[in-house]
Each structure stands twice: as structure tokens, then as C-alpha cells.
Write an enzyme that holds these catalytic residues in place. Sequence first.
Site: not given
Length: 298
Positions: A172, A97, A247
Site C-alpha cells: 500500500k 493503513t 498520511k
Amino acid sequence: MASTVGFIGLGNMGGPMAVNLVKAGHTVLGFDLSEAAVAAFVGAGGKKAASVAELAAAADVVVTMLPAGKHVRQIYQGEGGILDNAKAGTLLIDSSTIDVDSARAVSAAAADMEMIMVDAPVSGGVAGAAGGTLTFMVGGTDEAYEAARPYLDIMGKTIVHAGGAGNGQAAKICNNMILGISMIGVSEAFVLAEKLGLEAQKLFDISSTASGQCWSLTSYCPVPGPLPASPANRDYQPGFAAAMMLKDLKLAQEAAGTSGAATPLGAEAAALYTLFCNSGGNDLDFSGIVKFLRGSQT
Ligand code: NAD
């Protein structure tokens, strides 16, 4: 057809993903800075690569599962990295990611070297990695998506082509921004209900069939009781750790800044998760933000 797959980043997620490729019959070369991670991988049938360069030169397919954009840029574009050493035509799958800009920059550099690349970040956590049930959000050309599909099918259950390079990362962070904001909203409602003398179960029963219903409420309720399987019932052991939510919210804010999108609630969610993480919530499930909003850590 069995291929030689190179796998870089054999951590909590990458380790079990790489082992699933071994179990499917591929020859898998692994590389990680952690000796313990490499030893666990070799114990499960993988082969140790001495360097990124050796791995990249030998592989038909390279998968990376690294912490952040700087690691990905280094491993692909740094000296002795993947792009310097892999053959033209090699398929590259980055499942880390990372920020959208890094994903697009690395993909463009790979295309210059006549390699085929997808960004394919995942959701589903460590359990999904071990069980081969991850969801992959894939960015890249149709050709790259089709080439990656057989490998993603081994490691995951739901594979979605989100568009061109970087769009897997975009999907995402957009999804997780919705999730972070909605979890705060649901948590605030439960805290207000407590103050007003409305039982949590009553609010759940009403809102889960009314216009307030959403995944954070009906699949992941942040207070104990209504959903016995939610992390609230096990003292907020993750699950999906608050540090990982933070994050992703920071990545969303970075992307909002560079693209010019207005995301005021996303910014507020990032600020609240920063406060929650700084006050001891880092390793708790992200639904534990309800404790922070209540003003207590109990
Ligand atoms: P992790 O820290 O367990 O694993 C990362 C691995 O990369 C480590 O073993 C580390 O030694 C290795 N590494 C770092 N720099 C390296 C380098 N230069 N060369 C070789 N190896 C290097 O992290 P993780 O939980 O496996 O997460 C990996 C990625 O997946 C992250 O981008 C994370 O955001 C994403 N992710 C994690 C989860 C989760 O539940 N853990 C869920 C979805 C997505």
C-alpha cells in the site's frame, strides 16, 4: 457458512464494510468509541458489543479498521484487548493503513497466541467500502490468506496476496508513494505548460499517448477539461483527500528510515504535501496540489 464476526472501528470505511458482512448473512458484533457510528451500524442490522473483550471472546473472526498503528497496537495488545480475549484459532484481519513495523509486531504477537492474522489494507475509498469493491493488499501466511479470503471477497473485488506479515502495508505505501510522486510530476508539467502557452488539452493529448503517460495523467488528470470525471472538474472535492495522501507518504518515509531505503523523491513528495495541507489543502483532493504548485488556491 455464517460466522460470528467482530468489527472494531465503524467509521467512514469500517461502517459500510461491516454492513456488507451483515448483508452476506454473518452475525456481526460492532464496537466503536463513537456512539453515532455504533447507532448507524445497529440501524443497518449489526449488533452492538459492550467492549472489545466481549466482542473478541464471542467472535470467530475479528476485523479492525482503525486510524493508525497506535490504535491497532492498543486494541490488539492493550489490556482488555483482542489477544487477551479471543480464542486460539481466531482469524484476525486488520484493514487499517498503519506502519509496517506495527503490523509485523501485532501479527507476531497473534501467532504466539495461536491466532491467525493478516494485514489487509485497502484502496478504493468510501465508495469502494459501500459498494463492496475495495482492493485488499494482504500480508500473511498462505493459511491466513486462504482463511481471510471469503470475508475479503464480501467486502472487496480485487484481493492480492502480497507475501508475509506486513507486506500488505508495504504494498500500500509503495503504491501510494508512486502515486504521490507522479501526481506532483504531472502537476508540474501542466503548470510549466501554462507558463509556456501550451494548452492543457494539447499536453494531455500528446503525453497521454507518449512516454509521459501514467495513471495520474490519464485516469486522474489534475487540471479541469481533459477528463470530465476527475476531481479537478469539481473544485478538487475528494476523491482521495490530500490529508490521506500525506498520511501514506509519511508512513512510506518512516519505513524508508527503518529499512534504509533511499527515497529522495518520496521525501520531497511528503514535504510538498505537508506544505499543501498546511496551506488549506487538507480536505481537498490530492490532485489539488497543482493549485499549490501554481502558487494560487484558485
Ligand atoms: P474514520 O476516522 O472515519 O474511522 C475510524 C473509526 O475508528 C472511528 O469511528 C473511531 O471512533 C474509531 N476508533 C478510533 N479509536 C478507537 C478505539 N480505540 N476503539 C474503537 N474505535 C476506535 O477513518 P476511516 O476513513 O474509516 O479510515 C480507517 C482506516 O482506513 C485508516 O487507517 C485509513 O488510513 C484507512 N483508509 C481510509 C480510506 C478513506 O478513503 N477514508 C481509504 C483507504 C484506507
